[in-house]
Motif scaffolding. Structure first.
Motif, PDB file in Angstrom:
ATOM      1  N   GLU A  73       0.835  -1.202   0.000  1.00  0.00           N
ATOM      2  CA  GLU A  73       0.000   0.000   0.000  1.00  0.00           C
ATOM      3  C   GLU A  73       0.868   1.250   0.000  1.00  0.00           C
ATOM      4  OE1 GLU A  73      -4.268  -1.271   1.979  1.00  0.00           O
ATOM      5  OE2 GLU A  73      -2.656  -0.661   3.332  1.00  0.00           O
ATOM      6  N   SER A  74       2.007   1.198   0.702  1.00  0.00           N
ATOM      7  CA  SER A  74       2.914   2.349   0.722  1.00  0.00           C
ATOM      8  C   SER A  74       3.545   2.586  -0.645  1.00  0.00           C
ATOM      9  CB  SER A  74       4.008   2.159   1.784  1.00  0.00           C
ATOM     10  OG  SER A  74       4.976   1.216   1.341  1.00  0.00           O
ATOM     11  N   LYS A  75       3.495   1.575  -1.508  1.00  0.00           N
ATOM     12  CA  LYS A  75       4.021   1.707  -2.869  1.00  0.00           C
ATOM     13  C   LYS A  75       2.907   2.011  -3.874  1.00  0.00           C
ATOM     14  CE  LYS A  75       8.159  -1.041  -2.288  1.00  0.00           C
ATOM     15  NZ  LYS A  75       9.084   0.041  -2.575  1.00  0.00           N
ATOM     16  N   GLY A  76       1.702   2.303  -3.357  1.00  0.00           N
ATOM     17  CA  GLY A  76       0.600   2.705  -4.221  1.00  0.00           C
ATOM     18  C   GLY A  76      -0.327   1.597  -4.676  1.00  0.00           C
ATOM     19  N   ILE A  77      -0.169   0.394  -4.139  1.00  0.00           N
ATOM     20  CA  ILE A  77      -1.048  -0.711  -4.523  1.00  0.00           C
ATOM     21  C   ILE A  77      -2.394  -0.545  -3.827  1.00  0.00           C
ATOM     22  CG2 ILE A  77      -1.428  -3.224  -4.335  1.00  0.00           C
ATOM     23  CD1 ILE A  77       0.722  -2.436  -6.390  1.00  0.00           C
ATOM     24  N   ASN A  78      -3.475  -0.686  -4.609  1.00  0.00           N
ATOM     25  CA  ASN A  78      -4.837  -0.688  -4.062  1.00  0.00           C
ATOM     26  C   ASN A  78      -5.364  -2.107  -4.155  1.00  0.00           C
ATOM     27  OD1 ASN A  78      -5.072   2.174  -3.623  1.00  0.00           O
ATOM     28  ND2 ASN A  78      -5.192   2.373  -5.837  1.00  0.00           N
ATOM     29  N   PHE A  79      -5.669  -2.701  -3.018  1.00  0.00           N
ATOM     30  CA  PHE A  79      -6.151  -4.075  -2.988  1.00  0.00           C
ATOM     31  C   PHE A  79      -7.633  -4.127  -3.312  1.00  0.00           C
ATOM     32  CE2 PHE A  79      -2.203  -4.208  -0.673  1.00  0.00           C
ATOM     33  CZ  PHE A  79      -1.630  -5.372  -1.161  1.00  0.00           C
ATOM     34  N   ILE A  80      -8.077  -5.224  -3.905  1.00  0.00           N
ATOM     35  CA  ILE A  80      -9.464  -5.378  -4.327  1.00  0.00           C
ATOM     36  C   ILE A  80     -10.397  -5.484  -3.130  1.00  0.00           C
ATOM     37  CG2 ILE A  80     -11.061  -6.925  -5.557  1.00  0.00           C
ATOM     38  CD1 ILE A  80      -8.736  -7.408  -7.557  1.00  0.00           C
ATOM     39  N   SER A  81      -9.978  -6.181  -2.081  1.00  0.00           N
ATOM     40  CA  SER A  81     -10.776  -6.258  -0.858  1.00  0.00           C
ATOM     41  C   SER A  81     -10.040  -5.509   0.254  1.00  0.00           C
ATOM     42  CB  SER A  81     -11.013  -7.716  -0.450  1.00  0.00           C
ATOM     43  OG  SER A  81      -9.791  -8.356  -0.149  1.00  0.00           O
ATOM     44  N   SER A  82     -10.777  -5.166   1.290  1.00  0.00           N
ATOM     45  CA  SER A  82     -10.163  -4.395   2.374  1.00  0.00           C
ATOM     46  C   SER A  82      -9.420  -5.279   3.374  1.00  0.00           C
ATOM     47  CB  SER A  82     -11.219  -3.559   3.102  1.00  0.00           C
ATOM     48  OG  SER A  82     -12.226  -4.410   3.627  1.00  0.00           O
ATOM     49  N   VAL A  83      -9.721  -6.571   3.380  1.00  0.00           N
ATOM     50  CA  VAL A  83      -9.062  -7.499   4.304  1.00  0.00           C
ATOM     51  C   VAL A  83      -8.722  -8.799   3.574  1.00  0.00           C
ATOM     52  CG1 VAL A  83     -10.168  -6.588   6.391  1.00  0.00           C
ATOM     53  CG2 VAL A  83     -11.267  -8.426   5.119  1.00  0.00           C
ATOM     54  N   PRO A  84      -7.711  -9.506   4.038  1.00  0.00           N
ATOM     55  CA  PRO A  84      -7.384 -10.802   3.431  1.00  0.00           C
ATOM     56  C   PRO A  84      -8.539 -11.793   3.592  1.00  0.00           C
ATOM     57  CG  PRO A  84      -5.583 -10.035   4.812  1.00  0.00           C
ATOM     58  CD  PRO A  84      -6.754  -9.131   5.076  1.00  0.00           C
ATOM     59  N   GLN A  85      -8.667 -12.678   2.616  1.00  0.00           N
ATOM     60  CA  GLN A  85      -9.701 -13.713   2.626  1.00  0.00           C
ATOM     61  C   GLN A  85      -9.059 -15.064   2.940  1.00  0.00           C
ATOM     62  OE1 GLN A  85     -12.975 -12.691   2.122  1.00  0.00           O
ATOM     63  NE2 GLN A  85     -11.926 -10.710   2.234  1.00  0.00           N
ATOM     64  N   PRO A  86      -9.833 -16.007   3.490  1.00  0.00           N
ATOM     65  CA  PRO A  86      -9.263 -17.322   3.796  1.00  0.00           C
ATOM     66  C   PRO A  86      -8.992 -18.123   2.527  1.00  0.00           C
ATOM     67  CG  PRO A  86     -11.613 -17.292   4.282  1.00  0.00           C
ATOM     68  CD  PRO A  86     -11.230 -15.894   3.902  1.00  0.00           C
TER      69      PRO A  86
END
Length: 129
Positions: A90-103
């Motif tokens: 995230e500090s390198k500008g990556i925007n994740f598709i979900s807000s939290v990791p999934q199992p």
């Protein structure tokens, strides 16, 4: 942050046929097979290189544009600590598709994001990493 290529996911139409193809033609072995309400999955490996796998995915109930990502669906990378890795990327500008990791199917955690060409990428924290 990234320790290795985790797996490459391939969307398949027929799981049995695909498992037979990869095992009989190329010598892969099934490590894990299972499903959730939306997908059937199988993880295959070569005995000579067990740390990098092929994930076969068959959609049961398509609910998103997941399968529209292409026949080769995503490239996954192993990370030791997914929370720390999320902060780092995230500090390198990556925007994740979900807000939290999934199992994951085997009890680990994963999170998806897109690369610069809209390719689907995944970070995976394995439970036995």
């Amino acid at each position: 942050m990234i320790t290795k290529i985790e797996h490459i996911a391939i969307v398949v139409k027929d799981m049995e046929e695909s498992i037979l193809f990869y095992s009989e033609v190329f010598g892969f072995q099934v490590r894990l097979r299972g499903e959730n309400p939306n997908r059937e999955m199988a993880f295959l490996y070569l005995g000579t290189q067990p740390d990098t796998e092929i994930e076969l995915i068959r959609e049961i109930e398509p609910i998103s544009e997941y399968t529209r990502s292409g026949i080769v669906n995503h490239l996954a990378f192993t990370v030791e600590d997914i929370d720390q890795s999320i902060q780092h990327f995230e500090s390198k500008g990556i925007n994740f598709i979900s807000s939290v990791p999934q199992p994951t199917l085997e009890g680990g955690r994963m999170i998806l994001f897109n690369g610069p060409n809209d390719e689907l990428l995944q970070l995976v924290e394995r439970i036995n990493a």
